[in-house]
Design a protein around this motif. Structure first.
Motif, PDB file in Angstrom:
ATOM      1  N   UNK A   1       0.846  -1.186   0.000  1.00 57.54           N
ATOM      2  CA  UNK A   1       0.000   0.000   0.000  1.00 57.54           C
ATOM      3  C   UNK A   1       0.887   1.243   0.000  1.00 57.54           C
ATOM      4  N   UNK A   2       0.884   1.963  -1.117  1.00 57.10           N
ATOM      5  CA  UNK A   2       1.724   3.152  -1.271  1.00 57.10           C
ATOM      6  C   UNK A   2       0.878   4.414  -1.118  1.00 57.10           C
ATOM      7  N   UNK A   3       1.482   5.421  -0.465  1.00 56.27           N
ATOM      8  CA  UNK A   3       0.766   6.669  -0.296  1.00 56.27           C
ATOM      9  C   UNK A   3       1.732   7.858  -0.363  1.00 56.27           C
ATOM     10  N   UNK A   4       2.146   8.360   0.785  1.00 59.28           N
ATOM     11  CA  UNK A   4       2.834   9.655   0.837  1.00 59.28           C
ATOM     12  C   UNK A   4       4.196   9.679   0.148  1.00 59.28           C
ATOM     13  N   UNK A   5       4.888   8.557   0.091  1.00 58.29           N
ATOM     14  CA  UNK A   5       6.222   8.530  -0.522  1.00 58.29           C
ATOM     15  C   UNK A   5       6.184   8.646  -2.046  1.00 58.29           C
ATOM     16  N   UNK A   6       4.988   8.563  -2.626  1.00 58.13           N
ATOM     17  CA  UNK A   6       4.862   8.676  -4.083  1.00 58.13           C
ATOM     18  C   UNK A   6       4.070   9.926  -4.456  1.00 58.13           C
TER      19      UNK A   6
END
Length: 211
Positions: A181-186
């Motif tokens: 689960x990707x969020x703030x780093x991308x």
């Protein structure tokens, strides 16, 4: 390995993300979040997302009634519960043929025994870093904690996942690790995703899986 891109809210940006074809796209319906979709979020905003991508509504301690209203309004296939939701809410949502993802905040004191009551009422767990807020911190927890997890429910890994630690992520070994689960780093800014980074992440994962 399934990929979820979470925290989307702007129409043009989410269409670009959908073209990268992740498995899940997440939309946050928690007003205190920097990535809250907003009160003017339109159903047409989601209309061009391919059916192959599971649209996921994210809630924090919301009532079952409001969750179902939102799901029906926007035609979501999955819900992600990021607060202190009960097993009963998970059970009732699952009975509505929704994919239920229950989030648990991880730190060194986390007791995996607390997950047992949720086992039969959730499709997936999601392990995120424990902070004062509900997700989007950009911080990772100690992934060695995952070796204490021995239940049957598959899980997503979240919390500070990005390009800089992707190689280490892909080396993780756990037979119940279902997705990332990707969020703030991308992101370029809260809620606006960096398409180049997303494509790089997806390409790296695909290439790794074909080795």
């Amino acid at each position: 390995m399934k990929i979820k891109i979470c925290g989307l809210k702007e129409a043009k940006n989410l269409r670009q993300v959908s073209e990268a074809n992740p498995d899940y796209m997440g939309f946050i319906f928690y007003p205190k979040s920097k990535r809250f979709v907003g009160d003017e979020f339109s159903k047409t905003t989601l209309a061009k997302i391919p059916e192959s991508i599971l649209k996921t509504a994210v809630f924090v301690n919301e009532s079952q009634e409001n969750i179902l209203k939102t799901v029906q309004k926007y035609d979501f296939q999955a819900v992600q519960l990021h607060g202190n939701e009960s097993t009963e809410i998970c059970k009732q949502l699952k009975l509505q043929n929704l994919i239920v993802i229950k989030v648990f905040a991880m730190d060194d004191c986390f007791d995996f025994e607390t997950l047992h009551p949720y086992e039969n009422h959730c499709d997936y767990f999601l392990f995120d870093t424990k902070t004062k807020h509900f997700g989007g911190s950009g911080k990772s927890f100690d992934w060695n904690l995952l070796q204490q997890y021995h239940l049957k429910t598959p899980f997503f890994l979240s919390g500070g996942l990005g390009i800089e630690n992707l190689e280490a992520i892909l080396k993780l070994k756990h037979n119940k690790l279902y997705g990332l689960d990707f969020n703030s780093k991308l992101e370029i800014s809260p809620g606006i995703k960096n398409i180049q980074l997303i494509n790089k992440v997806l390409d790296t994962i695909k290439n790794y899986e074909h080795i």
